[in-house]
Every structure is written in structure tokens, then in C-alpha cells.
Design a protein around this motif. Structure first.
Motif, PDB file in Angstrom:
ATOM      1  N   ARG A   1      -3.243 -12.293   9.105  1.00 23.60           N
ATOM      2  CA  ARG A   1      -3.265 -11.870   7.689  1.00 23.60           C
ATOM      3  C   ARG A   1      -2.649 -12.937   6.788  1.00 23.60           C
ATOM      4  NH1 ARG A   1      -1.781  -6.493   9.822  1.00 23.60           N
ATOM      5  NH2 ARG A   1      -3.763  -5.383  10.002  1.00 23.60           N
TER       6      ARG A   1
ATOM      7  N   PRO B   1      -8.314  -7.180   6.262  1.00 27.13           N
ATOM      8  CA  PRO B   1      -8.348  -5.755   6.569  1.00 27.13           C
ATOM      9  C   PRO B   1      -6.986  -5.246   7.049  1.00 27.13           C
ATOM     10  CG  PRO B   1      -9.995  -6.987   7.821  1.00 27.13           C
ATOM     11  CD  PRO B   1      -9.148  -7.983   7.143  1.00 27.13           C
ATOM     12  N   GLN B   2      -6.680  -4.014   6.695  1.00 30.91           N
ATOM     13  CA  GLN B   2      -5.471  -3.375   7.231  1.00 30.91           C
ATOM     14  C   GLN B   2      -5.720  -2.933   8.666  1.00 30.91           C
ATOM     15  OE1 GLN B   2      -2.424  -3.220   5.817  1.00 30.91           O
ATOM     16  NE2 GLN B   2      -3.518  -4.594   4.419  1.00 30.91           N
TER      17      GLN B   2
ATOM     18  N   HIS C   1     -14.564  -1.478   1.732  1.00 31.61           N
ATOM     19  CA  HIS C   1     -14.286  -0.768   2.989  1.00 31.61           C
ATOM     20  C   HIS C   1     -14.156  -1.807   4.094  1.00 31.61           C
ATOM     21  CE1 HIS C   1     -15.255   3.078   1.120  1.00 31.61           C
ATOM     22  NE2 HIS C   1     -16.298   2.473   0.578  1.00 31.61           N
ATOM     23  N   GLU C   2     -13.459  -1.436   5.164  1.00 30.07           N
ATOM     24  CA  GLU C   2     -13.171  -2.438   6.200  1.00 30.07           C
ATOM     25  C   GLU C   2     -14.089  -2.320   7.406  1.00 30.07           C
ATOM     26  OE1 GLU C   2      -9.056  -1.789   6.980  1.00 30.07           O
ATOM     27  OE2 GLU C   2      -8.454  -2.855   5.160  1.00 30.07           O
ATOM     28  N   TYR C   3     -15.003  -1.371   7.368  1.00 29.61           N
ATOM     29  CA  TYR C   3     -15.876  -1.179   8.530  1.00 29.61           C
ATOM     30  C   TYR C   3     -17.326  -1.076   8.075  1.00 29.61           C
ATOM     31  CZ  TYR C   3     -16.054   3.726   7.099  1.00 29.61           C
ATOM     32  OH  TYR C   3     -16.256   4.882   6.385  1.00 29.61           O
TER      33      TYR C   3
ATOM     34  N   MET D   1      -7.620  -3.599  12.024  1.00 32.36           N
ATOM     35  CA  MET D   1      -8.402  -4.563  12.824  1.00 32.36           C
ATOM     36  C   MET D   1      -8.209  -4.201  14.300  1.00 32.36           C
ATOM     37  SD  MET D   1      -7.606  -8.243  11.012  1.00 32.36           S
ATOM     38  CE  MET D   1      -5.831  -8.253  10.934  1.00 32.36           C
TER      39      MET D   1
ATOM     40  N   HIS E   1     -15.656  -2.387  13.613  1.00 34.41           N
ATOM     41  CA  HIS E   1     -14.398  -2.841  13.014  1.00 34.41           C
ATOM     42  C   HIS E   1     -14.328  -4.367  13.020  1.00 34.41           C
ATOM     43  CE1 HIS E   1     -12.821   1.288  13.677  1.00 34.41           C
ATOM     44  NE2 HIS E   1     -13.590   1.219  14.757  1.00 34.41           N
TER      45      HIS E   1
ATOM     46  N   THR F   1     -17.428  -9.079  13.178  1.00 35.61           N
ATOM     47  CA  THR F   1     -17.628  -7.839  12.421  1.00 35.61           C
ATOM     48  C   THR F   1     -18.128  -6.712  13.315  1.00 35.61           C
ATOM     49  OG1 THR F   1     -19.786  -8.766  11.954  1.00 35.61           O
ATOM     50  CG2 THR F   1     -18.147  -8.891  10.205  1.00 35.61           C
TER      51      THR F   1
ATOM     52  N   LEU G   1     -16.426  -6.883   3.523  1.00 32.35           N
ATOM     53  CA  LEU G   1     -15.141  -6.702   2.845  1.00 32.35           C
ATOM     54  C   LEU G   1     -15.326  -6.538   1.336  1.00 32.35           C
ATOM     55  CD1 LEU G   1     -12.822  -9.086   4.886  1.00 32.35           C
ATOM     56  CD2 LEU G   1     -13.085  -6.615   5.088  1.00 32.35           C
TER      57      LEU G   1
END
Ligand code: FAD
Length: 553
Positions: free
Chosen positions: A235, A247-248, A338-340, A250, A482, A283, A334
Motif C-alpha cells: 500500500r 484496495p483495503q 469498488h475493489e472487486y 486484498m 479480488h 485482478t 479500481l
């Protein structure tokens, strides 16, 4: 060898360290190899890898009808790397040298050592933009029989031979915390002896200190790997200007020992990290239902047919197609906030197109041979390989349903209710209408048709186009994807002898770096994007250069 001095010390017994040590041993040098992990972890990340190697113009390619060349590969590499910084001077030289190696000496040398490759060459990272942009124009991903362990085996054997003749000493559970310098030149390393640990291979081990050590040598070769197991470091180095906020949530595609700790220690000794903001994360990560290391994720290596949707059920735009453009897709995902993201596919697609990255996820190729591959991949009726079917059954990110309504219910349950069934259905129906002709306006369908012009894809990698909403092709499957951490592309700046080059552009006497910690060579020979298979390849090449360097005493 006295028990605390040698001609060279190698910090890290992964593939790069083993390659360096083997070469040094061959040259009669005395070497101490230190690693913080226990003996059964020997080989580092490469043990878990798929064993895919980037090679160019090989007999395997030619037998599959692929025309490749040094020129084409170099164009692809430079189109992907997009070097644009002053500090890219050494990385660029490394890129040129590696492509030359991959198109020349690499295969015969490894073949002589005993490595063999699966005859169908894989087409990773296809790009999907223009010919001078990112991506492999042709398949170049050569999977080694035996996968990662099959690559390692031969380097381990060479090292063990030198352990046998007294030239190499392996010191496990030795964690280096300091590089000893004298008059600005490396003289050795010091650190802590860690308590024994019988944790299963790959699991997190203790860091209990039970002693201290100092080893001396005029050459210290750092081969300590990347940063992917250390989310905080990932990060911190994240390229917010190019990819947005990290992302928060992972999953970790690498073991805990890939902690990046040696990077700061090397900097203190005069090493210089460049391109730290360039990294290679995937991804298509799914949570491992049977985890080995903390937050263990597995990367799906997808064929081109799964439909890819963002968290709200909007189809991703080309070139964000499965297996085409890793970082371009990461950026687009991203951007959605959203992260997914989601794959939606059918049983026919999962059977032919889903591979899972990792030696343990491919037992047929890791431990078996042709017979096992045939039984696991071809003669399974409508089923995918056993490890893929196990994920379908036990994986928390997999939803299997007979109708789209049921599938969307499952997706909304898992993803927080963001998918509108009518919207998703409309996009799948539109795509299904494109099946009726052998030509199409849909960019993904066009890519699928093009892929099937390559014999390897047609045989084992790209499903025959079919309608997703026809129950005969089902059941339907959705997979929540994820972000999975894997590699750092930047690292310690080195010259072509793998000597560390400081911030002032001068060689740091006695200090070397190879493998992932050196950005696989030079401090980032991939530039911004990788072509796959170049990670193991880079460990072998840069480790070999370090071990062959005349600068080692
Ligand atoms: C699941 C998976 C699949 C992959 N598939 C492929 C593939 O098909 N093709 C490809 O090209 N690449 C692949 N890769 C990437 C590739 O395996 C790695 O990039 C490569 O093996 C890194 O090797 P290395 O020697 O640089 O570092 P590592 O393997 O990380 O080894 C470094 C060693 O240094 C030790 N160490 C670190 N710090 C210290 C310290 N302070 N003191 C003592 N010891 C220390 C660690 O314990 C470790 O053993 C894959 C990776 C994974 C995890």
C-alpha cells in the motif's frame, strides 16, 4: 571453509539465490547461503509457481506453428515496458540482455540442465490494444514439466552437489538484519538465528530469536524476493497517481516470507531502490478455501471467454478481457470505486479455460506426466480439473446456479446487492446473439475467434463459442474476483553484473542483488508491464549473472 567466512554470502535461498550459488560453486567459490525460513522451504516462491518461462523462438513454439523472433519479442517487451524515466537506463539494458538470452542461450542451457516443457505454449498477457502497445504478439509462456518444483529441482541439485563437495554451506533460520560495511564496501552480514519451526511448507513461521550470527565475505548477494506478502509495504508503494487508492481488501498471492525487509537493509548499506511504484498485482484472485499462508489467494489464469463485470454488473470495456491487460484492468476496476469484480461463465468455459496458478493446483503437471494431464484435463467429461472443481464446490467466491435469477441472487448475497438482474441479462443476451455468425462486432467475441486460430488455444484453452444462457451449456457460474498481490517490478538498481549501483550512479563495492529484489534485473527490467514467465526467467538470468560476475572475489 571456516564456519563464518566465505568468498560470497547469498541472502535468500529462492530461485535467484540458488542460481547465483550454483554458478559460484561451479567456479570453485566458497559460499554461505542464508535464509530466514527452515530447510523444507528451500526454493522460496518458485516452489509454488507454475514454472512458466518466457522464451522466444523455441522448438515448442515452432511445433505449434508460432513464428517468433528476437525482434518481435523486443518490440513487445519495449511496448509493454514503456520506459520513460532517467532511472530506466539500467533496466532497459537488462531488458535487452534478457530478451537476447530468452531468444538464444536460455532454452539450450536449461535443456542441458534437464528442464523440459509442456508442448503447448501458453499465450499470457495478450495486450488487446495496438501492435506497438502492451502484450505478447504470440504465445511465449513455456510451462515446465514439474511446474515450479520442476524448475527448482535442477538448481537445488547443483547447489547440493556443492554442499557435498564442501563449497556451499546452507544456513536456515538465519535472518539477516544488517549488511556489514567497511570503507563503503560490503564485508558480510549479521542477524538473528530464529527458533526451529516445523510449520507446513509455505505457512507463516515464528520470528523467535534464539541467537545471533555474523558471516564475513567480500561479496554479499541479496536475493531476498519482493514485497507481496507485506500488505503495508504494498500500500505504501502503491502508484496512486496511476491506479488510484490501493484496495483495503486484498488476498496474498505469495507466502508471508515475501516481506520486503531486506530492501531497507540494503538501502542502509548503499543500495538504491528505483521504480518502487511499479508492481504487478492480479485482478483475478480468489480466496483459497484451503489456505497455506495468511490471506492466501489463488490467481485464476483465465482463457478469454468469461464475461467480466464490475461490482455493479457493468461489463468491463476492452482491452479489459480475461488474460489481456493486467494493470489496465486493475486500473479500470479500481476506478469504479469498488475493489472487486465478477466473472460470469458456464461450465463449458470453466472446463476448458480455468487454470489456477500454483504448483499445488496443478498436480498433473507438477507430479505427473502425459497420462495424468490426459486424465485430469481431457477425459473428465464436462468437469474441470479436480482442483478447479474443488474451488467450485468449496470456494467462498464461487456461485453455481442453473438459472440467471439464482445466480444473481447468489452474487447479490455475496456482493451486497449491487447487481440488477435485468441489466446483467441484457448484456449476456446481447453477447449470445453474436454467436450465430463466425464474425462479430463484439470485441471479446472477436478476440475469442482470433484466439482459436492458434492451435494451442483451440486445443486446450479457448472454449468453442456458445450461448451462456442456453441451459445445455450450464450450469452458470459467477466468481467474485479480488485483487491479489504478487510481484514488485521495481527494486535495487544493478548493473549487468548484478552489482548494486548507488544513488550516485557508482557501484557499491561488494554488494550485489538479483531476482525480484532487483526488479528481476537492473531495478525494474519490466518497466510498467510484464509479459509473464519473465519472473522466474529473470531470477535465473540475474542470479546467473551475479554468480558469474568477475567482481565476486
Ligand atoms: C503462486 C505463484 C505462481 C507463480 N508463477 C510464476 C510463473 O509461472 N512464472 C514466473 O515467471 N513467475 C511466477 N511466479 C513468480 C516467481 O515465482 C517469483 O517472482 C520468484 O520465484 C522470486 O524468486 P526470488 O529468488 O527473487 O525470491 P524468493 O523466492 O522470494 O526467495 C527469497 C528468499 O529470501 C529469504 N529472505 C528474505 N529476507 C531475508 C532475510 N532478511 N534474511 C534471510 N533470508 C531472507 C526468503 O525467506 C526467501 O526464501 C509465481 C509466484 C507465485 C507465488
Amino acid at each position: 571453509m571456516t564456519n563464518n567466512s566465505a568468498d560470497a554470502i547469498v541472502v535468500g535461498a529462492g530461485l535467484a539465490g540458488l542460481a547465483a550459488a550454483a554458478e559460484l560453486g561451479d567456479r570453485g567459490k566458497k559460499v554461505i547461503v542464508v535464509d530466514q525460513e527452515p530447510a523444507h522451504f528451500l526454493g522460496g516462491q518458485a516452489f509454488w509457481s507454475l514454472g512458466g518461462l518466457f522464451m522466444v523462438d523455441t522448438p515448442e513454439q515452432r511445433r505449434m506453428g508460432i513464428k517468433d523472433s528476437y525482434d518481435l519479442a523486443l518490440r513487445d517487451w519495449m511496448g509493454s515496458a514503456q520506459f520513460d524515466r532517467d532511472e530506466d537506463a539500467w533496466p532497459r539494458k537488462w531488458a535487452e540482455a534478457y530478451v537476447e538470452f530468452a531468444a538464444g542461450e536460455m532454452r539450450p542451457w536449461l535443456h542441458d540442465m534437464g528442464l523440459r516443457w509442456f508442448p503447448i505454449v501458453g499465450w499470457a498477457e495478450r495486450g488487446g490494444s495496438y501492435a506497438d502497445g502492451h502484450g505478447n504478439s504470440v504465445p511465449r509462456f513455456h510451462i515446465t514439466w514439474g511446474t515450479g518444483p520442476g524448475v527448482l529441482e535442477h538448481f537445488k541439485r547443483r547447489v547440493r552437489d556443492h554442499v557435498g563437495n564442501g563449497l556451499i554451506e546452507l544456513k536456515f533460520r538465519h535472518q539477516v538484519s544488517h549488511i556489514i560495511m567497511q570503507n563503503s564496501a560490503a564485508k558480510g552480514v549479521s542477524g538473528e538465528v530464529l527458533a526451529d519451526d516445523t510449520a507446513p511448507h509455505g505457512a507463516k513461521t515464528n520470528r523467535d530469536e534464539v541467537g545471533e550470527f555474523e558471516f564475513y565475505a567480500p561479496a554479499v548477494i541479496v536475493t531476498s524476493g519482493g514485497i507481496g506478502g507485506n500488505f503495508e509495504m504494498v500500500r505504501k508503494s502503491w502508484p496512486r497517481d496511476r491506479l488510484g487508492e490501493p484496495p483495503q481488501d486484498m488476498v496474498a498471492g505469495v507466502p508471508f516470507h515475501v516481506d520486503g525487509r531486506m530492501i531497507g537493509i540494503s538501502e542502509k548499506a548503499g543500495g538504491h531502490v528505483i521504480n518502487g511504484d511499479r508492481m504487478w498485482h492480479y485482478t483475478e484472485g480468489v480466496r483459497n478455501w484451503n489456505p497455506i499462508w495468511p490471506s492466501h489467494g489463488i490467481r485464476i489464469l483465465p482463457g478469454p471467454s468469461s464475461m467480466w463485470f464490475d461490482a455493479e454488473g457493468n461489463r468491463l470495456k476492452p482491452p479489459c478481457l480475461p488474460g489481456f491487460d493486467t494493470l489496465g484492468t486493475l486500473k479500470e476496476i479500481l476506478k469504479t470505486g469498488h475493489e472487486y469484480s465478477w466473472f460470469v461463465l458456464t461450465q463449458k468455459v470453466i472446463k476448458k479455460e480455468f487454470a489456477l496458478s500454483g504448483s499445488e493446483q496443478n498436480p498433473d503437471m507438477t507430479d505427473g506426466g502425459w497420462k495424468e494431464v490426459l486424465f485430469q484435463r481431457i477425459l473428465t467429461g464436462s468437469k474441470a480439473t479436480a482442483p478447479v472443481e474443488a474451488f467450485k464446490e468449496h470456494g467462498e467466491d464461487f456461485i453455481v446456479a442453473n438459472t440467471l435469477t439464482e445466480l444473481v441472487n447468489g452474487m447479490n448475497h455475496l456482493g451486497g446487492g449491487l447487481i440488477d438482474e435485468a441489466h446483467l441479462r441484457a448484456q449476456i443476451e446481447a453477447r449470445d446473439y453474436q454467436i450465430d455468425n463466425p464474425f462479430t462486432k463484439d470485441a471479446q467475441m472477436a478476440a475469442i475467434l482470433a484466439a482459436r486460430n492458434y492451435r494451442g488455444d483451440k486445443l486446450i484453452r479457448t472454449a468453442k463459442p456458445h450461448k451462456f444462457l442456453d441451459p445445455a451449456n450450464g450450469p452458470l457460474i459467477a466468481v467474485k474476483l479480488h485483487v491479489l498481490t504478487r510481484k514488485t517490478l521495481g527494486g535495487l538498481q544493478t548493473n549487468l553484473d548484478s552489482q548494486m549501483v548507488g544513488a550516485d550512479g557508482q557501484v557499491v563495492p561488494g554488494l550485489f542483488a538479483a531476482g525480484e529484489v532487483a526488479g528481476f534485473g537492473g531495478g525494474g527490467y519490466h518497466g510498467y508491464n510484464a509479459l509473464e514467465g519473465s519472473f522466474l526467467g529473470g531470477c535465473i538470468f540475474s542470479g546467473r549473472n551475479a554468480g558469474r560476475s568477475r567482481a565476486v572475489a
